[in-house]
Design a protein around this motif. Sequence first.
Motif, PDB file in Angstrom:
ATOM      1  N   PRO A  67       0.801  -1.236   0.000  1.00  0.00           N
ATOM      2  CA  PRO A  67       0.000   0.000   0.000  1.00  0.00           C
ATOM      3  C   PRO A  67       0.827   1.276   0.000  1.00  0.00           C
ATOM      4  O   PRO A  67       0.492   2.240  -0.695  1.00  0.00           O
ATOM      5  N   GLU A  68       1.920   1.287   0.770  1.00  0.00           N
ATOM      6  CA  GLU A  68       2.708   2.506   0.906  1.00  0.00           C
ATOM      7  C   GLU A  68       3.603   2.716  -0.310  1.00  0.00           C
ATOM      8  O   GLU A  68       4.253   1.790  -0.789  1.00  0.00           O
ATOM      9  N   GLY A  69       3.638   3.942  -0.790  1.00  0.00           N
ATOM     10  CA  GLY A  69       4.522   4.283  -1.898  1.00  0.00           C
ATOM     11  C   GLY A  69       5.901   4.649  -1.402  1.00  0.00           C
ATOM     12  O   GLY A  69       6.176   5.798  -1.044  1.00  0.00           O
ATOM     13  N   SER A  70       6.795   3.682  -1.334  1.00  0.00           N
ATOM     14  CA  SER A  70       8.158   3.898  -0.842  1.00  0.00           C
ATOM     15  C   SER A  70       9.075   2.897  -1.510  1.00  0.00           C
ATOM     16  O   SER A  70       8.878   1.686  -1.359  1.00  0.00           O
ATOM     17  N   LYS A  71      10.077   3.379  -2.213  1.00  0.00           N
ATOM     18  CA  LYS A  71      10.982   2.461  -2.904  1.00  0.00           C
ATOM     19  C   LYS A  71      11.761   1.606  -1.923  1.00  0.00           C
ATOM     20  O   LYS A  71      11.819   0.377  -2.061  1.00  0.00           O
ATOM     21  N   GLN A 169      14.457   4.705   5.212  1.00  0.00           N
ATOM     22  CA  GLN A 169      13.512   5.482   4.415  1.00  0.00           C
ATOM     23  C   GLN A 169      14.226   6.720   3.857  1.00  0.00           C
ATOM     24  O   GLN A 169      14.234   7.796   4.467  1.00  0.00           O
ATOM     25  N   ILE A 170      14.842   6.529   2.701  1.00  0.00           N
ATOM     26  CA  ILE A 170      15.616   7.587   2.060  1.00  0.00           C
ATOM     27  C   ILE A 170      15.266   7.648   0.585  1.00  0.00           C
ATOM     28  O   ILE A 170      14.629   6.752   0.041  1.00  0.00           O
ATOM     29  N   ILE A 220      19.411  16.125  -3.552  1.00  0.00           N
ATOM     30  CA  ILE A 220      18.788  16.135  -2.232  1.00  0.00           C
ATOM     31  C   ILE A 220      18.958  14.768  -1.564  1.00  0.00           C
ATOM     32  O   ILE A 220      19.247  14.673  -0.367  1.00  0.00           O
ATOM     33  N   GLY A 221      18.784  13.711  -2.337  1.00  0.00           N
ATOM     34  CA  GLY A 221      18.966  12.367  -1.801  1.00  0.00           C
ATOM     35  C   GLY A 221      20.389  12.107  -1.351  1.00  0.00           C
ATOM     36  O   GLY A 221      20.622  11.491  -0.299  1.00  0.00           O
TER      37      GLY A 221
END
Length: 292
Positions: A67-71, A169-170, A220-221
Amino acid sequence: MPEPVEFSLIIPAHNEESVIARCLKTALSGAPDPPGFEIIVAANGCSDRTAEIARNVMPAAQILEIPEGSKTGAINVANRAASHFPRIYLDADVECEYGSLAALARTLKGPEIMTAAPAIRLDLEHCNALVKAYYSAWMQQPFAKAGKGGAGCYGLSQAALEAVGEFPQIIGDDIWIHTRFPDEQKRMVAQDELGRPVFSIVRPPRTAWQQIKVEARRMIGNAEVKRNYPSPYVSLANKGGGVLGSLRSGASPIDLLVFYAIKMMVRIETRLAKSRGSGVEWTRDLTSRQDG
C-alpha cells in the motif's frame, strides 16, 4: 543455452504500467528454461495497472502489492520475501537482459565482493540536444566511468545484505549502498567471463528541464545520505575532477558548458525545493517513459 544462475531479481515499481512489461521481458531475454532465478515485483503505492500487467507478463513472478509508496520500503518487503542470493535490484524503467543479470550474480558470488553494477548504455534517441550534450560530458566524468554505483541496477551479495540490514527510508538507495563499502569491494561489470558485454539500458529525461528536476532530487537524496548516514568511505561520485579535469577527459567545451549550466540550475532548483519544503519529494520523470 546458458546455464541457469540462482539469484533474486527485485523490481520496485510505483505506477510503472508503461514500462513494467518491457522491463520483465528484457530480464528474461536469453534466459534458460527454466530460468533458475526468481523475480519479485514490489508494486508500491500504485494507482495504475502495474501489478496486473506484471502478472499477465510473468505469471511465475512474485507480485507484491504494497500500500505505501516507498521504494526502500518496497525493497525491504521484497527482501523478506526473497529466497535466493545474491540480490539484484532493478528499476522498472531500466532494462537489463538475463546474460548481464547472470554475470552480476556470478560476480557477487566471488569472495570479498559486496556490490556490483553493470556498465551503462544510455538511450538518448528521443532526448533533445541539451540533454545529449549533458550526457556526452557526463560520460567522461570519473564517477560515470567507474560505474560502481549503478544507474538503476545494482546487486548485493549475501554478506553485503547482512551487513547493511534493512534499507532506511531515504530517497537515494543507490548512493546509500555505494557509501556502505570500500571501493575494493565494489565491481563494475562490463564483460562476462566469455567477453560478452554486460550492461543495462538507461533512458534519461528527454528535456533539460526534466533533467534538472531529476538531478535536483538526486542531489537532495545524496545530501540526505551524507547528513544522516555518514560513511568513512570516499565515493568517486564526489570526485568530478573539476573543469580542468573535465577538459582533459576529452569532453568538448560546448558539451561541458551545457553540463555545468545544467548543474548550476540543479543547485538553484535544489535550494528552491528546500525553501518550498519539498526537499524530500520523489521527483518523477515521465518523458523517458513515453513511447516513441
